[in-house]
Design a protein around this motif. Structure first.
Motif, PDB file in Angstrom:
ATOM      1  N   ASN A 188     -47.544 -22.509  48.841  1.00 35.17           N
ATOM      2  CA  ASN A 188     -47.305 -21.494  49.861  1.00 35.17           C
ATOM      3  C   ASN A 188     -46.571 -20.273  49.327  1.00 35.17           C
ATOM      4  O   ASN A 188     -46.153 -19.404  50.113  1.00 35.17           O
ATOM      5  CB  ASN A 188     -46.502 -22.093  51.021  1.00 35.17           C
ATOM      6  CG  ASN A 188     -47.290 -23.130  51.790  1.00 35.17           C
ATOM      7  OD1 ASN A 188     -48.492 -23.004  51.970  1.00 35.17           O
ATOM      8  ND2 ASN A 188     -46.619 -24.186  52.225  1.00 35.17           N
ATOM      9  N   THR A 201     -50.385 -17.015  52.542  1.00 38.75           N
ATOM     10  CA  THR A 201     -49.290 -16.502  53.370  1.00 38.75           C
ATOM     11  C   THR A 201     -49.448 -17.046  54.777  1.00 38.75           C
ATOM     12  O   THR A 201     -50.238 -16.537  55.578  1.00 38.75           O
ATOM     13  CB  THR A 201     -49.300 -14.962  53.379  1.00 38.75           C
ATOM     14  OG1 THR A 201     -49.266 -14.491  52.023  1.00 38.75           O
ATOM     15  CG2 THR A 201     -48.088 -14.426  54.112  1.00 38.75           C
ATOM     16  N   GLY A 246     -45.710 -16.686  48.117  1.00 38.60           N
ATOM     17  CA  GLY A 246     -46.330 -15.431  48.520  1.00 38.60           C
ATOM     18  C   GLY A 246     -45.282 -14.426  48.947  1.00 38.60           C
ATOM     19  O   GLY A 246     -44.069 -14.686  48.853  1.00 38.60           O
ATOM     20  N   TRP A 267     -52.700 -14.916  47.906  1.00 33.91           N
ATOM     21  CA  TRP A 267     -51.569 -15.759  48.277  1.00 33.91           C
ATOM     22  C   TRP A 267     -51.884 -16.533  49.545  1.00 33.91           C
ATOM     23  O   TRP A 267     -52.623 -16.057  50.398  1.00 33.91           O
ATOM     24  CB  TRP A 267     -50.324 -14.914  48.511  1.00 33.91           C
ATOM     25  CG  TRP A 267     -49.886 -14.082  47.360  1.00 33.91           C
ATOM     26  CD1 TRP A 267     -49.956 -12.723  47.255  1.00 33.91           C
ATOM     27  CD2 TRP A 267     -49.321 -14.537  46.123  1.00 33.91           C
ATOM     28  NE1 TRP A 267     -49.470 -12.312  46.047  1.00 33.91           N
ATOM     29  CE2 TRP A 267     -49.070 -13.408  45.320  1.00 33.91           C
ATOM     30  CE3 TRP A 267     -49.000 -15.806  45.618  1.00 33.91           C
ATOM     31  CZ2 TRP A 267     -48.506 -13.494  44.054  1.00 33.91           C
ATOM     32  CZ3 TRP A 267     -48.454 -15.896  44.354  1.00 33.91           C
ATOM     33  CH2 TRP A 267     -48.207 -14.755  43.582  1.00 33.91           C
ATOM     34  N   SER A 327     -42.499 -12.376  50.561  1.00 33.50           N
ATOM     35  CA  SER A 327     -41.390 -12.825  51.381  1.00 33.50           C
ATOM     36  C   SER A 327     -40.233 -11.866  51.163  1.00 33.50           C
ATOM     37  O   SER A 327     -40.399 -10.784  50.594  1.00 33.50           O
ATOM     38  CB  SER A 327     -41.010 -14.266  50.996  1.00 33.50           C
ATOM     39  OG  SER A 327     -40.073 -14.821  51.885  1.00 33.50           O
ATOM     40  N   PRO A 346     -46.090 -14.767  57.555  1.00 33.64           N
ATOM     41  CA  PRO A 346     -45.688 -13.569  56.819  1.00 33.64           C
ATOM     42  C   PRO A 346     -44.382 -12.981  57.327  1.00 33.64           C
ATOM     43  O   PRO A 346     -44.112 -12.981  58.523  1.00 33.64           O
ATOM     44  CB  PRO A 346     -46.853 -12.611  57.052  1.00 33.64           C
ATOM     45  CG  PRO A 346     -47.507 -13.088  58.308  1.00 33.64           C
ATOM     46  CD  PRO A 346     -47.335 -14.571  58.309  1.00 33.64           C
ATOM     47  N   GLN A 357     -55.226 -19.943  46.008  1.00 30.01           N
ATOM     48  CA  GLN A 357     -53.940 -19.395  45.605  1.00 30.01           C
ATOM     49  C   GLN A 357     -53.420 -19.949  44.283  1.00 30.01           C
ATOM     50  O   GLN A 357     -52.329 -19.577  43.834  1.00 30.01           O
ATOM     51  CB  GLN A 357     -52.888 -19.640  46.699  1.00 30.01           C
ATOM     52  CG  GLN A 357     -52.540 -21.100  46.939  1.00 30.01           C
ATOM     53  CD  GLN A 357     -53.380 -21.728  48.039  1.00 30.01           C
ATOM     54  OE1 GLN A 357     -54.542 -21.383  48.194  1.00 30.01           O
ATOM     55  NE2 GLN A 357     -52.785 -22.624  48.817  1.00 30.01           N
ATOM     56  N   ASP A 413     -37.041 -16.311  52.980  1.00 29.44           N
ATOM     57  CA  ASP A 413     -37.188 -17.549  52.218  1.00 29.44           C
ATOM     58  C   ASP A 413     -35.970 -18.448  52.430  1.00 29.44           C
ATOM     59  O   ASP A 413     -36.094 -19.663  52.646  1.00 29.44           O
ATOM     60  CB  ASP A 413     -37.342 -17.202  50.737  1.00 29.44           C
ATOM     61  CG  ASP A 413     -38.174 -18.202  49.950  1.00 29.44           C
ATOM     62  OD1 ASP A 413     -38.975 -18.943  50.558  1.00 29.44           O
ATOM     63  OD2 ASP A 413     -38.047 -18.226  48.709  1.00 29.44           O
ATOM     64  N   ASN A 416     -41.417 -20.041  49.971  1.00 23.99           N
ATOM     65  CA  ASN A 416     -41.832 -20.118  51.382  1.00 23.99           C
ATOM     66  C   ASN A 416     -41.892 -21.523  51.971  1.00 23.99           C
ATOM     67  O   ASN A 416     -42.368 -21.697  53.090  1.00 23.99           O
ATOM     68  CB  ASN A 416     -43.173 -19.398  51.602  1.00 23.99           C
ATOM     69  CG  ASN A 416     -43.031 -17.895  51.455  1.00 23.99           C
ATOM     70  OD1 ASN A 416     -42.004 -17.323  51.796  1.00 23.99           O
ATOM     71  ND2 ASN A 416     -44.068 -17.243  50.940  1.00 23.99           N
TER      72      ASN A 416
END
Length: 257
Positions: free
Chosen positions: A144, A109, A146, A107, A148, A112, A32, A153, A123
């Motif tokens: 982390n 994730t 990604g 990402w 959202s 999710p 990532q 968040d 995240n």
């Protein structure tokens, strides 16, 4: 510290060995990392994120080293400080609205957002990822990042910064949640939806740890063994139980309520 001397830094869970070299931090390149670099490049004018500085000769991601104290080593946040955290997260989310992710980004994730997410978020917005350096407050550890949403968040941040925990005092936690929401500037619709999102995000963190325990996936299996699930599960139950109390705190005397 010598410019070429490496000092091992502690506290991270996703990357392997993270080191400080002079005014920089070096982190192993992960799947990532390209996405993290793209996000931090986009946030170059946002004071609440470290600068990304490319890769070193070993392929490690090089970032600005931000001096200061990690917020979870400091006293609990005051209501004014919680409002400041809310404003900082709002500024982050507003800045990310214009972000266009490069193609083929992978990402990390972990939990999710149920509807898929329309915003790339941090995240992991929490005191253990916030450095306070005088007037500058900086969120670190972007591994982390990604898909959202704003509330997803912010919901994780609410659990971490209020903080919510089993056996909490709603008379204390309600005003603290309100301060975070006011700092962010949640509208009435968002305030009504927020407590359910906090509960779902907190439950997701617990489920991640349980899944890691069952599958052996690291670092979640290790964190489960260290007892972290014992916090996240009961915290989620506490948040769900007092859903209506949080709503009342969030909308009391709100202009449109």
């Amino acid at each position: 510290m010598s410019e070429d001397m490496e000092e091992v830094l502690t506290g991270g869970n996703v990357a392997a060995e993270v080191v400080r070299v002079g005014a920089t931090v070096r982190k192993p390149s992960l799947a990532q990392t390209a996405g993290v670099e793209a996000v931090l490049t986009h946030l170059a004018d946002f004071e609440g994120a470290p600068r990304t500085l490319g890769r070193d000769e070993r392929g490690r991601h090089v970032l600005e080293y931000v001096p200061g104290a990690v917020a979870d080593t400091m006293p609990a946040f005051s209501l004014d400080e919680l409002r400041r955290v809310g404003r900082l997260i709002r500024e982050l989310h507003d800045a990310m609205e214009s972000f266009q992710a490069p193609p083929d980004i992978a990402w990390q994730t972990l939990v999710p957002e149920p509807s898929g997410g329309d915003l790339i978020g941090h995240n992991d917005l929490a005191p253990w990822n916030l450095i306070r350096d005088g007037q500058r407050w900086v969120f670190i550890d972007w591994d982390n990042a990604g898909p959202s949403t704003r509330l997803w968040d912010l919901g994780y941040a609410a659990t971490a910064f209020v903080p919510f925990a089993a056996g909490g005092d709603v008379e204390v936690d309600g005003p603290r949640l309100r301060a975070l929401a006011d700092g962010y500037g949640l509208n009435l619709e968002q305030r009504l939806a927020f407590p359910a999102q906090i509960a779902a995000r907190t439950s997701g963190a617990h489920e991640l740890l349980v899944r890691g325990h069952r599958t052996g996936e690291q670092p979640w299996a290790r964190l489960y063994a260290e007892g972290h699930a014992d916090y996240w599960g009961p915290a989620a139950a506490y948040i769900k139980k007092h859903h209506d109390t949080w709503i009342a705190a969030l909308i009391a005397n709100y202009p449109s309520s």
